[in-house]
Design a protein around this motif. Structure first.
Motif: not given
Length: 114
Positions: A29-40
């Motif tokens: 709830l308190s985590i403003n930004t989450m995301g997905w990254y990728r590395q080929a």
């Protein structure tokens, strides 16, 4: 501190779909930004998509219209729905959260065969 664990990767044919999950060890709830990254292989890690606590999303141009990021605060989990997968989507996908510091999961492999 936040531990992040990805799941849902695998091998899929081009045009197929996968759903990745990222489970957090604490309330998001308190985590403003989450995301997905990728590395080929042989490439730098790149942004795939981000989502804020308010639900605002941002996507890399290469995945717009095919991938959807979402989060379920009640389950402390973030998702990445991936449709119309292409061989160039093959990579290790990492979950990221920014809560005072940057936290990363260990990654889940996605392989798309042609």
């Amino acid at each position: 501190q936040v531990q992040l664990v990805e799941s849902g990767g695998g091998l899929v044919q081009a045009g197929g779909s996968l759903r990745l999950s990222c489970a957090a060890s604490r309330s998001i709830l308190s985590i403003n930004t989450m995301g997905w990254y990728r590395q080929a292989p042989g490439k730098q890690r790149e942004l795939v998509a981000t989502i804020t606590s308010g639900g605002s999303t941002n996507y890399a141009d290469s995945v717009k219209g095919r991938f959807t990021i979402s989060r379920d605060n009640a389950k402390n989990t973030m998702y990445l729905e991936m449709n119309s997968l292409k061989p160039e989507d093959t990579a290790v996908y990492y979950c990221h959260a920014r809560w005072y510091f940057d936290y990363w999961g260990r990654g889940t492999q996605v392989t798309v065969s042609s």
